[in-house]
Design a protein around this motif. Sequence first.
Motif, short mmCIF file in Angstrom:
data_model
loop_
_atom_site.label_atom_id
_atom_site.label_comp_id
_atom_site.label_asym_id
_atom_site.label_seq_id
_atom_site.Cartn_x
_atom_site.Cartn_y
_atom_site.Cartn_z
N ILE A 1 0.87 -1.19 0.00
CA ILE A 1 0.00 0.00 0.00
C ILE A 1 0.91 1.24 0.00
N ALA A 2 0.57 2.22 -0.83
CA ALA A 2 1.41 3.42 -0.88
C ALA A 2 0.54 4.67 -0.79
N ALA A 3 1.15 5.73 -0.29
CA ALA A 3 0.44 7.01 -0.21
C ALA A 3 1.26 8.07 -0.93
N ASP A 4 0.58 8.98 -1.58
CA ASP A 4 1.26 10.03 -2.33
C ASP A 4 0.55 11.36 -2.06
N LYS A 5 1.31 12.29 -1.46
CA LYS A 5 0.70 13.59 -1.14
C LYS A 5 1.13 14.65 -2.15
N ASN A 6 1.64 14.22 -3.28
CA ASN A 6 2.18 15.19 -4.24
C ASN A 6 1.24 15.54 -5.37
N GLU A 7 -0.04 15.21 -5.22
CA GLU A 7 -0.96 15.57 -6.30
C GLU A 7 -1.98 16.59 -5.81
N ALA A 8 -2.54 17.32 -6.76
CA ALA A 8 -3.59 18.29 -6.44
C ALA A 8 -4.79 18.00 -7.34
N THR B 1 -13.29 16.30 -13.14
CA THR B 1 -12.30 16.41 -12.06
C THR B 1 -11.07 15.62 -12.46
N PHE B 2 -9.89 16.16 -12.17
CA PHE B 2 -8.66 15.42 -12.46
C PHE B 2 -7.56 15.85 -11.51
N THR B 3 -6.46 15.08 -11.49
CA THR B 3 -5.34 15.44 -10.62
C THR B 3 -4.09 15.72 -11.46
N VAL B 4 -3.27 16.63 -10.95
CA VAL B 4 -1.97 16.95 -11.57
C VAL B 4 -0.94 17.01 -10.44
N PRO B 5 0.35 16.93 -10.74
CA PRO B 5 1.34 17.07 -9.67
C PRO B 5 1.17 18.44 -9.00
N ASP C 1 -5.36 21.35 -3.01
CA ASP C 1 -4.08 20.64 -2.95
C ASP C 1 -3.91 19.90 -1.62
N LYS C 2 -4.98 19.81 -0.87
CA LYS C 2 -4.92 19.05 0.41
C LYS C 2 -5.53 17.66 0.20
#
Length: 422
Positions: free
Chosen positions: A267-274, A319-323, A350-351
């Motif tokens: 399992i991985a978590a990534d907080k680098n997307e908005a 809706t979409f996400t970007v770095p 971005d939270k």
Amino acid sequence: MARIVMKFGGTSMAGTERIRRVANIVRRQQAAGHEVAVVVSAMAGETDRLVNFCREANPLYDPAEYDVVVASGEQVTSGLLALTLQAMGCKARSWLGWQLPIHTDDAHAKARIEDIDSEALLASMAAGEIAVIPGFQGLSPANRVTTLGRGGSDTSAVAVAAAVNADRCDIYTDVDGVYTTDPRIVAKARKLSHVTYEEMLELASVGSKVLQTRSVSLAMKEKVRVQVLSSFIDDDAPAADTLPGTMIVSDEELEGLDMERQLITGIAADKNEAKVTLTRIADRPGAVATVFEPLAANNINVDMIIQNVAKDKGETDVTFTVPKADLLRTQALLEENKDKIGFFRMISDDKVAKISVVGVGMRSHAGVASTMFKALADRGINIQAISTSEIKVSVLIDEDETELAVRVLHTAYDLDSKDEAA
Ligand code: ADP
Ligand code: ASP
Ligand code: MG
């Protein structure tokens, strides 16, 4: 005798005392009869410090000059490790990226390795010298210093291992292997003795920073045997040759091991997307293309995308996400193209965090996604977007709920260590 490439990360290289510990590990591998080359990172925190200097000097910095600055961290540690090895009576020398050279393309700050001249390295290793190579750096076609993107020393190590045809590439870090999830977040995370290239690639790309994504794809392509293991070990610790860490293996090799496999590997978590939402876009062919064309033209990677079912008046929300690092540019590009796209409002957040579960077992088992959704729902964690691949399910949630979500899922997929000490 084997030929081994050893890589040491920033925490392992942080200060003279730790470099001495590293030198000891290297020396022991050589004493065991192996030919060794070592790839090193800058001291922990050093690359961040250098990046900040660049930002302070010029917020719109030229990536070529940025590379000149940030590549220096690894120059320091490679020289220091060579000096330390010499002090222990070993023959050692440093080989900077431009000296070998490590040829890359000219994409400064995120360059790709194209080719490594291995002749000098092989001669040095054959003569019993320990070759110390700064990771992260290379040489562009225009003879300028390049760097490989954050975490790039892993890729340097795998590339060197491929170039010298090494028997193994040992990636020494501050944890003793690849775990079911980041052991710094979940105390009950379990160490994996093996993980497949494909799973590791997926885990790295969704946020497990233990290996840089490119290093895994390169290892897969070049069939480099990679082991992740700890540099924080005592003299009586099991030797690297007994494979105490995590081995990255092919699907076939894993099947041959006949181990009991969990449905989910990690399992991985990534907080680098908005997250960006555009409301009331026309629900007609081609409308969504006008949203993503300007982003693609500016090299902005869009990850998760959801388009809602049209409500009334033939309008819909996308809706979409970007770095996160690209959020400001994304907003500016969408504003510029507002008339052409024809949206009503742009809402950004971005939270958010992306939580992913990965496992080859998913191919043959249904219900992985529903287990995830139920476990999160039971804790009142709201899912804002979903994306899937053959061996992965990702959800976007509130950033504040990251740790809770990872723990809950770790338990839901029965990954918790049964070890009382954990
Ligand atoms: P290095 O400086 O050695 O390159 P990194 O900090 O880049 O080390 O990577 C090691 C870190 O990766 C660990 O300290 C750990 O917090 C983190 N990590 C994230 N996911 C995992 C995982 N699944 N298994 C092991 N470590 C992980
Ligand atoms: N020093 C570089 C970084 O911090 C490369 C690496 O350590 O892998 O990103
Ligand atoms: Mg790293």
